[in-house]
Design a protein around this motif. Structure first.
Motif, PDB file in Angstrom:
ATOM      1  N   LEU A   1     -64.852  -0.026 -27.925  1.00 58.53           N
ATOM      2  CA  LEU A   1     -63.801   0.705 -26.879  1.00 58.53           C
ATOM      3  C   LEU A   1     -65.270   1.456 -26.069  1.00 58.53           C
ATOM      4  CD1 LEU A   1     -61.494   2.151 -28.893  1.00 58.53           C
ATOM      5  CD2 LEU A   1     -60.790   0.496 -27.904  1.00 58.53           C
ATOM      6  N   THR A   2     -64.976   1.448 -24.423  1.00 62.56           N
ATOM      7  CA  THR A   2     -65.093   2.198 -23.591  1.00 62.56           C
ATOM      8  C   THR A   2     -63.909   3.461 -22.783  1.00 62.56           C
ATOM      9  OG1 THR A   2     -64.062   0.752 -22.041  1.00 62.56           O
ATOM     10  CG2 THR A   2     -66.905   0.524 -23.009  1.00 62.56           C
ATOM     11  N   LEU A   3     -63.775   4.274 -21.890  1.00 59.29           N
ATOM     12  CA  LEU A   3     -62.082   5.079 -21.842  1.00 59.29           C
ATOM     13  C   LEU A   3     -62.994   5.283 -20.205  1.00 59.29           C
ATOM     14  CD1 LEU A   3     -60.409   7.102 -22.089  1.00 59.29           C
ATOM     15  CD2 LEU A   3     -61.876   9.088 -22.772  1.00 59.29           C
ATOM     16  N   ASP A   4     -61.917   4.993 -19.246  1.00 60.79           N
ATOM     17  CA  ASP A   4     -61.695   5.409 -18.160  1.00 60.79           C
ATOM     18  C   ASP A   4     -61.118   7.188 -18.161  1.00 60.79           C
ATOM     19  OD1 ASP A   4     -60.583   6.112 -15.664  1.00 60.79           O
ATOM     20  OD2 ASP A   4     -60.526   4.326 -15.346  1.00 60.79           O
ATOM     21  N   SER A   5     -61.470   7.769 -18.128  1.00 58.86           N
ATOM     22  CA  SER A   5     -61.157   9.620 -17.830  1.00 58.86           C
ATOM     23  C   SER A   5     -60.392   9.605 -17.487  1.00 58.86           C
ATOM     24  CB  SER A   5     -62.668  10.560 -18.273  1.00 58.86           C
ATOM     25  OG  SER A   5     -63.369   9.991 -19.321  1.00 58.86           O
ATOM     26  N   ASP A   6     -60.662   9.069 -15.912  1.00 62.71           N
ATOM     27  CA  ASP A   6     -59.447   9.263 -15.021  1.00 62.71           C
ATOM     28  C   ASP A   6     -58.430   9.019 -14.782  1.00 62.71           C
ATOM     29  OD1 ASP A   6     -61.112  10.496 -13.209  1.00 62.71           O
ATOM     30  OD2 ASP A   6     -62.436   8.787 -12.471  1.00 62.71           O
TER      31      ASP A   6
END
Length: 436
Positions: free
Chosen positions: A333-338
């Motif tokens: 998984l990766t997270l797009d904070s915006d």
């Protein structure tokens, strides 16, 4: 003739007995190494699965989910607010008219002789529960306090002795605050504990709060200064009261974006760590990588696929991509904070709807771990038991090899000892005839 008297029977027996068990020992060593590798791999698997389950549990508590909220006050120290994931964004105005307090009374004129001369049964009642003190068996203030505090079924009243100005006074205190927990005495009460001889140190009263202003707001009363049901997801602990004309206490409830992102990142890190571990343990190996201890293991490979599929399914029309989460080809998984911040601004409650609760993603993932982690019939428990049996078998085999070695050693030692004796006799005979 050659002199064979230098033969060492012990060395020869040791060498030949070693040859007898050499193959068996080599096989045993290989089997032990393989078992140790399996045990270590199983420990690593169990540890990683348990760590992941702990993270899921911490992120799915009934009082705190993935969404983190906070509350700020317009006036410091007037009240303290703690929030849960159920708290909804909003501004609330309060007027605190009265704090809850516990009933506390002192008996100024009560002396040891008053207690000693008292007879009959005195009843002490708090909130419908009572005890009866038999005054005939009490002879002092200290004895009365001890009788009250030690009485079985005490309804929640504590007796203590207070010393001021050289005098001792009996004080009764309700253990709980609120009007319903007032202390009442009845029955055979000594005269020194009646009427104007009672000093009220603290009234039994409820807290009174208005949601809105004092004149037109909604009045709320509570037996304590902790309000849990006034605002959904918010617990208030009242510390101070307003004076007439004071500005209302303004409470702003909102999303704590930083802490919420930390929660999501905690899930991402735990998930990626587990997926990496499962991938390593089930790797088929190549020219540059080692073969995993559980390569080709259907149960563990199935768990990895199941977790991966859960990430790609929707729950009530919600999926992880709406909150900035995405999975690569390896399932990490990766997270797009915006994107997460944008969603938290628009509709923060949906984060809990996707992840939390019995029907949420975290609970479903946790349940999928039961197949391996269940302490009653989990796959890991079964494998551990199998490994323990295998360890016992190898230990028994090691004992048998040792026994076989000892038997061979003793046999060879006897044979070479006899040979040495015979050769010694032959050398002696040859020496007599001048042959050596």
């Amino acid at each position: 003739m050659t002199d064979f008297s230098s033969i060492d029977p012990q060395s020869m027996a040791t060498q030949l007995a070693g040859f007898d068990v050499q193959t068996l020992q080599s096989q045993l060593k290989t089997q032990k190494a393989r078992l140790t590798a399996q045990q270590n791999a199983l420990k690593a698997l169990k540890s990683n699965l348990t760590d992941f389950r702990t993270t899921l549990t911490n992120l799915n508590k009934s009082s705190s989910g993935m969404l983190k909220t906070s509350a700020s006050m317009s006036v410091e120290n007037m009240a303290k607010a703690t929030t849960t994931s159920d708290a909804r964004k909003g501004t609330y105005n309060l007027f605190i008219e009265q704090l809850a307090s516990s009933h506390q009374v002192a008996y100024d004129g009560l002396k040891d002789d008053d207690v000693k001369n008292a007879t009959g049964s005195m009843k002490i009642e708090v909130n419908g529960k009572s005890i009866a003190i038999e005054m005939d068996g009490v002879d002092s203030l200290a004895g009365l306090a001890k009788a009250i505090n030690g009485m079985e079924g005490n309804p929640g009243v504590t007796a203590s002795l207070v010393r001021t100005g050289g005098e001792v006074r009996l004080m009764l205190s309700s253990d709980k605050s609120g009007e319903e927990n007032a202390i009442t005495l009845s029955g055979d009460v000594p005269d020194a504990m009646k009427g104007d001889k009672i000093s009220t140190i603290s009234k039994a009263q409820d807290s009174i709060v208005y949601l809105g202003d004092q004149a037109t707001g909604m009045k709320i009363t509570n037996s304590t200064n902790t309000l849990t049901n006034l605002i959904d997801g918010v617990t208030l602990e009242l510390n101070q009261t307003h004076k007439t004309g004071d500005a209302l206490l303004r409470i702003n409830v909102g999303v704590d974006t930083t802490e919420t992102q930390a929660q999501v990142n905690s899930f991402v890190s735990a998930y990626n760590k587990l997926i990496t571990s499962l991938g390593s343990l089930t790797s088929s190996g190549s020219s540059s990588t080692d073969r995993g201890a559980f390569a080709g293991d259907a149960s563990i490979s199935s768990l990895r696929r199941e977790l991966n599929e859960m990430l790609r399914t929707s729950i009530d029309g919600l999926d992880i991509t709406q909150f900035g989460l995405s999975a690569d080809k390896d399932g990490k998984l990766t997270l797009d904070s915006d994107k997460l911040k944008e969603k938290l601004t628009d509709d923060p409650g949906k984060l809990n709807a996707l992840f939390n609760g019995n029907g949420g993603l975290l609970k479903k993932m946790d349940k999928s771990l039961d197949r391996l982690l269940s302490i009653s019939n989990g796959d890991i428990k079964s494998r551990e038991e199998t490994n323990r049996r295998r360890e016992t078998e190898l230990s028994d085999r090691s004992d048998k090899i040792s026994t076989r070695y000892d038997t061979a050693y003793n046999r060879y030692l006897q044979q070479f000892t006899r040979m040495q004796s015979v050769l010694q006799q032959m050398n002696n005979t040859a020496s007599m005839f001048g042959l050596v």
